[in-house]
Write an enzyme that holds these catalytic residues in place. Structure first.
Site, mmCIF file in Angstrom:
data_model
loop_
_atom_site.group_PDB
_atom_site.id
_atom_site.type_symbol
_atom_site.label_atom_id
_atom_site.label_comp_id
_atom_site.label_asym_id
_atom_site.label_seq_id
_atom_site.Cartn_x
_atom_site.Cartn_y
_atom_site.Cartn_z
ATOM 1 N N SER A 142 0.764 -0.936 -0.221
ATOM 2 C CA SER A 142 0.042 -0.439 -0.299
ATOM 3 C C SER A 142 0.856 0.966 -0.525
ATOM 4 O O SER A 142 1.718 1.181 0.908
ATOM 5 C CB SER A 142 -0.947 0.022 1.465
ATOM 6 N N LYS A 168 -1.098 -0.506 -4.445
ATOM 7 C CA LYS A 168 -2.192 0.139 -4.253
ATOM 8 C C LYS A 168 -1.544 1.450 -4.423
ATOM 9 O O LYS A 168 -0.562 1.656 -2.925
ATOM 10 C CB LYS A 168 -2.965 -0.546 -2.675
ATOM 11 N N LYS A 170 -3.053 5.155 -2.248
ATOM 12 C CA LYS A 170 -4.068 6.233 -1.401
ATOM 13 C C LYS A 170 -4.119 7.165 -2.921
ATOM 14 O O LYS A 170 -3.119 7.839 -3.403
ATOM 15 C CB LYS A 170 -3.386 6.444 -0.517
ATOM 16 N N ASP A 195 -7.266 3.914 -2.682
ATOM 17 C CA ASP A 195 -8.319 3.389 -2.102
ATOM 18 C C ASP A 195 -8.218 4.823 -1.315
ATOM 19 O O ASP A 195 -7.355 5.348 -1.274
ATOM 20 C CB ASP A 195 -6.783 2.844 -0.663
ATOM 21 N N GLU A 220 -11.412 0.692 -3.950
ATOM 22 C CA GLU A 220 -11.509 0.599 -2.216
ATOM 23 C C GLU A 220 -12.537 2.252 -1.527
ATOM 24 O O GLU A 220 -11.364 2.566 -1.258
ATOM 25 C CB GLU A 220 -10.209 0.080 -1.400
ATOM 26 N N ASP A 245 -13.644 -1.460 2.656
ATOM 27 C CA ASP A 245 -12.481 -1.991 3.547
ATOM 28 C C ASP A 245 -13.795 -0.913 5.551
ATOM 29 O O ASP A 245 -14.219 -2.029 5.265
ATOM 30 C CB ASP A 245 -11.056 -0.497 3.294
ATOM 31 N N LYS A 269 -10.266 -7.178 7.234
ATOM 32 C CA LYS A 269 -8.997 -6.689 8.382
ATOM 33 C C LYS A 269 -9.418 -7.381 9.337
ATOM 34 O O LYS A 269 -10.651 -7.336 10.254
ATOM 35 C CB LYS A 269 -9.195 -5.124 8.381
ATOM 36 N N GLY A 297 -4.288 -4.734 5.734
ATOM 37 C CA GLY A 297 -3.022 -4.242 6.669
ATOM 38 C C GLY A 297 -3.612 -2.875 7.330
ATOM 39 O O GLY A 297 -4.292 -2.422 7.237
HETATM 40 O O1 OSB Z 1 -7.719 1.672 4.125
HETATM 41 O O2 OSB Z 1 -6.188 -0.389 4.290
HETATM 42 C C1 OSB Z 1 -6.126 1.182 4.718
HETATM 43 C C2 OSB Z 1 -3.149 1.880 7.121
HETATM 44 C C3 OSB Z 1 -3.972 2.203 8.543
HETATM 45 C C4 OSB Z 1 -5.092 2.694 8.272
HETATM 46 C C5 OSB Z 1 -5.945 2.237 6.546
HETATM 47 C C6 OSB Z 1 -5.843 1.441 5.888
HETATM 48 C C7 OSB Z 1 -3.992 1.284 5.862
HETATM 49 C C8 OSB Z 1 -3.508 0.773 5.178
HETATM 50 C C9 OSB Z 1 -1.935 0.233 4.947
HETATM 51 O O3 OSB Z 1 -3.588 0.770 3.562
HETATM 52 C C10 OSB Z 1 -1.661 -0.806 4.834
HETATM 53 C C11 OSB Z 1 -0.656 -1.471 5.095
HETATM 54 O O4 OSB Z 1 -0.478 -1.832 6.450
HETATM 55 O O5 OSB Z 1 0.084 -2.474 4.762
HETATM 56 MG MG MG Z 2 -8.364 0.829 2.899
#
Ligand code: OSB
Ligand code: MG
Length: 375
Positions: A142, A168, A170, A195, A220, A245, A269, A297
């Site tokens: 991510s 992925k 953001k 995401d 996402e 999510d 998650k 994650g």
């Molecule tokens: O939306 O998936 C998410 C990290 C903190 C809060 C929300 C998210 C995330 C990540 C990190 O995308 C994913 C990772 O731990 O590799």
């Molecule tokens: Mg997410």
């Protein structure tokens, strides 16, 4: 099992690089580690769990200090009561706590520690417990919001060179179409997804439709957590598959989202949904309904990272998870660092959910410990 003591360790882990999402920038991860001392079948064992809540209620309603409070004030006393007749097992932790609403991440951390203790005592790995057939899972990454497109492209190049199998990105207003276009042009064949962490509203539908040009695996959580119906409307306006999510906090919410056509793919998650066992229910439901799932994650330490790999080895996980190596976020982890090999994370084979954290590193990184005696 009889839980004797619960310790909640807040660790301060500096990130190797800032991680920025639509809800803000993180430079340090304050991880909350649960150390549970218990008697299981006459053996004294220590179980370990991790609570993934952030410092502020921005990803979910929970936040680290609130988790400590709710465990001390309500969850631990309720478990103390539930174990008086000697019938408590890891599987009964979540049912024992169901009368206390919400606080799923707090409950997930307690359930994980109890499950770890129970499996350690039985000498069974989490993968064996789940009955998984795979011994490794594809590792994906991510990538946060960057200051510039060249800096994003550098980061993506680095992760791909390390062997990560999917990227992925953001996204948020002002950081969406152009960065995604740039990454897609630089890497025409890389499995790519985005995401938004709830950054948009349905009024942005026309704008978001531009993402359909980039052959994404999924988008996402573009809309707010409560907007399940609106996600169903948006899903009909886009060709990119809709993934949820934040909205999916339980198997019931997963069923609602599937029924409404709000979701084609679910990010599970375990922490967000109240634990691995609720997560497994979502996996089973999705599998029976032909909905793909993948494991998300929350910047886990080695306490939860390997357990997530075992969890993601279940048959319904057909897309790569946000299960990257410890070094993607941390210079130092509290267990032996877990790193992908040839783009895959190994499913741990040791008894329990994780390797026991190093006492020395744990102590060195701990900012605060709260101790709760139960029995
Ligand atoms: O939306 O998936 C998410 C990290 C903190 C809060 C929300 C998210 C995330 C990540 C990190 O995308 C994913 C990772 O731990 O590799
Ligand atoms: Mg997410």
């Amino acid at each position: 099992m009889i839980i004797r003591r619960i310790q909640l360790h807040t660790l301060e882990l500096p990130l190797v690089a800032p991680f920025t999402t639509s809800f803000g920038r993180m430079d340090v991860r304050r991880a909350l580690i649960v150390e549970m001392t218990a008697d299981v079948d006459g053996k004294e064992v220590t179980g370990w769990g991790e609570v993934s809540a952030l410092e502020q209620p921005i990803y979910s309603p929970e936040y680290r200090a609130g988790v400590i409070d709710v465990i001390q004030r309500f969850l631990a006393p309720t478990l103390a009561e539930a174990q008086r007749d000697g019938s408590l097992t890891a599987e009964r932790v979540s049912p024992a706590l169901v009368k206390l609403l919400g606080h799923r991440m707090a409950k997930a951390g307690l359930e994980a520690a109890a499950l770890d203790a129970q499996l350690r005592a039985a000498g069974q790995s989490f993968g064996e417990y789940l009955g998984v057939k795979r011994d490794r899972v594809p590792s994906a990454v991510s990538v946060g919001i960057h200051d510039s497109i060249p800096s994003l492209l550098d980061a993506v190049d680095g992760y791909l060179a390390e062997g990560y199998q999917r990227v992925k990105l953001k996204i948020k207003h002002g950081w969406d179409i152009e960065p995604v276009r740039a990454v897609r042009e630089a890497h025409p064949d890389v499995p790519l997804q985005v995401d938004a962490n709830t950054a948009y509203t349905l009024a942005d539908a026309e704008h978001l439709r531009q993402l359909d040009a980039f052959d994404l695996l999924l988008i996402e959580q573009p809309l707010a957590e409560d907007d399940i119906r609106e996600h169903a409307l948006l899903a009909r306006m886009m060709t990119t598959p809709m993934c949820l999510d934040e909205s999916v906090v339980s198997v019931e919410k997963a069923a609602d989202a599937i029924e409404l056509g709000a979701v084609g793919i679910i990010n599970i998650k375990p922490s967000r949904v109240g634990g691995y066992l609720e997560g497994k229910k979502i996996h089973d439901l999705a599998q029976s309904r032909g909905i793909a799932v993948w494991c998300g994650g929350m910047l886990e330490t080695g306490v939860a990272r390997g357990a997530n790999a075992a969890f993601a080895a279940q048959d319904g996980f057909t897309l790569p998870g946000d299960i990257s190596g410890s070094s993607r976020f941390y210079k130092e982890d509290i267990t032996t660092p877990l790193e992908p090999v040839d783009g895959f994370m190994a499913v741990p084979t040791l008894a329990g959910l994780c390797e026991e954290p190093s006492r020395e590193r744990l102590e060195g990184l701990t900012a605060e410990t709260v101790t709760i005696d139960l029995a």
